[in-house]
Enzyme design. Sequence first.
Site, PDB file in Angstrom:
ATOM      1  N   ASN A  20       0.801  -1.122   0.001  1.00  0.00           N
ATOM      2  CA  ASN A  20      -0.028   0.074  -0.107  1.00  0.00           C
ATOM      3  C   ASN A  20       0.811   1.355   0.004  1.00  0.00           C
ATOM      4  OD1 ASN A  20      -1.661   2.053   0.538  1.00  0.00           O
ATOM      5  ND2 ASN A  20      -2.440   1.523   2.376  1.00  0.00           N
ATOM      6  N   LYS A  34       0.190   4.358  -0.539  1.00  0.00           N
ATOM      7  CA  LYS A  34      -0.532   5.645   0.092  1.00  0.00           C
ATOM      8  C   LYS A  34      -0.088   6.784  -0.714  1.00  0.00           C
ATOM      9  CE  LYS A  34      -0.024   3.357   4.642  1.00  0.00           C
ATOM     10  NZ  LYS A  34       0.113   3.648   6.092  1.00  0.00           N
ATOM     11  N   HIS A  71      -9.521   1.518   4.495  1.00  0.00           N
ATOM     12  CA  HIS A  71      -8.053   1.876   5.392  1.00  0.00           C
ATOM     13  C   HIS A  71      -8.542   2.779   6.672  1.00  0.00           C
ATOM     14  CE1 HIS A  71      -3.919   2.890   6.294  1.00  0.00           C
ATOM     15  NE2 HIS A  71      -3.686   1.742   5.707  1.00  0.00           N
ATOM     16  N   GLU A 131      -6.509   5.114   7.670  1.00  0.00           N
ATOM     17  CA  GLU A 131      -6.491   6.544   7.274  1.00  0.00           C
ATOM     18  C   GLU A 131      -7.524   7.004   6.715  1.00  0.00           C
ATOM     19  OE1 GLU A 131      -2.629   5.699   5.080  1.00  0.00           O
ATOM     20  OE2 GLU A 131      -1.902   5.361   7.184  1.00  0.00           O
ATOM     21  N   GLU A 143      -5.523  -4.540  10.192  1.00  0.00           N
ATOM     22  CA  GLU A 143      -4.489  -3.714  10.485  1.00  0.00           C
ATOM     23  C   GLU A 143      -4.826  -2.803  12.007  1.00  0.00           C
ATOM     24  OE1 GLU A 143      -2.442  -2.627   6.843  1.00  0.00           O
ATOM     25  OE2 GLU A 143      -3.988  -1.002   7.035  1.00  0.00           O
ATOM     26  N   GLY A 169       2.918   2.414  10.660  1.00  0.00           N
ATOM     27  CA  GLY A 169       3.848   3.297  10.824  1.00  0.00           C
ATOM     28  C   GLY A 169       4.638   3.589  11.999  1.00  0.00           C
ATOM     29  N   SER A 220       3.312  -2.054  10.345  1.00  0.00           N
ATOM     30  CA  SER A 220       4.771  -2.529  10.605  1.00  0.00           C
ATOM     31  C   SER A 220       5.213  -3.700  10.208  1.00  0.00           C
ATOM     32  CB  SER A 220       5.073  -2.032  12.011  1.00  0.00           C
ATOM     33  OG  SER A 220       4.952  -0.739  12.209  1.00  0.00           O
TER      34      SER A 220
HETATM   35  P1  13P Z   1       3.051   0.289   7.373  1.00  0.00           P
HETATM   36  O1  13P Z   1       3.552  -0.738   7.074  1.00  0.00           O
HETATM   37  O2  13P Z   1       3.757   1.484   7.104  1.00  0.00           O
HETATM   38  O3  13P Z   1       2.952   0.512   9.129  1.00  0.00           O
HETATM   39  O4  13P Z   1       1.652   0.587   6.773  1.00  0.00           O
HETATM   40  C1  13P Z   1       0.579  -0.309   6.977  1.00  0.00           C
HETATM   41  C2  13P Z   1      -0.502  -0.008   6.498  1.00  0.00           C
HETATM   42  O5  13P Z   1      -1.147   0.880   6.603  1.00  0.00           O
HETATM   43  C3  13P Z   1      -0.929  -0.764   5.258  1.00  0.00           C
HETATM   44  O6  13P Z   1      -2.112  -0.372   4.512  1.00  0.00           O
END
Ligand code: 13P
Length: 264
Positions: free
Chosen positions: A22, A24, A108, A110, A180, A186, A225
């Site tokens: 992903n 982003k 997601h 976010e 997640e 992150g 992560s």
């Molecule tokens: P990270 O792997 O950077 O923690 O992000 C995970 C994520 O949000 C995947 O959709």
Amino acid sequence: MKTSKLNADPNPNSRRLFVAGNWKMHHNAAETKAVLDELRTQVDEIQHLDLAVCVPYTSLAAAVAVLDGTRIAVGAQNVHWMVSGAFTGEVSTDMLKELGVRYVILGHSERRELFGETDMHINLRLHAALNAGLLPIVCVGETAKQRDTKLTRAVVSSQIGGCLAGLDAEQIERVTLAYEPVWAIGTGVTPSPEDAQGVHADIRQQLHRLFGDVAERVRIQYGGSVNSKTVAAMLEQRDIDGALVGNASLKVPTFRELLDKISP
Ligand code: 13P
């Protein structure tokens, strides 16, 4: 070991491990082309995984062009439920399909936290994606506060119920779920593989109640992560069928290192 789980599965191909990046809001079209040009040369021998990269809308066309004929599929990061109309900032399933997009991430954290998306929105998007023949990756997961107040299972269960409302058994088989935990995204902090497995097992049980035996064929990725150090232990768990990878998927060396750690 993963192998024994797959051998025990009535349909050995149904829960092939699935790793999706992903990206982003990272990598413009030129950067996307450069990264994927390199990645495509490195995955030929990785036959035991399904692979996808979910890139920004403006990079989708470049990604499809570079990955044409390779084992890596292209995904978007959201899609609207209407076919067309006055929905500023949104794109439709037809627009994604026209470009050759195969997967789409929905719900997601976010999108939920920063843009106010609810399970109802995600459910509408999910039905539209499935009706259009796209393969959705539906994200669920609790916040740190919810975890600290022991609400993880209640929150995830309610998200699953809301997001998957109205689906039938044939449709759920085309959905990938991604657990997640928001606090793991992150941050470099992850649940223990056993704790993650516990949530995945609960999700699968809920799928059994909702849809019956097809639940055994639904892939549930872990995300948050994931990197070359954390991936193997996670993916060895019985109900963890792949990973949704943020940061570690942005550059070829780290993504490749991660993929190398996943044994067949
Ligand atoms: P990270 O792997 O950077 O923690 O992000 C995970 C994520 O949000 C995947 O959709």
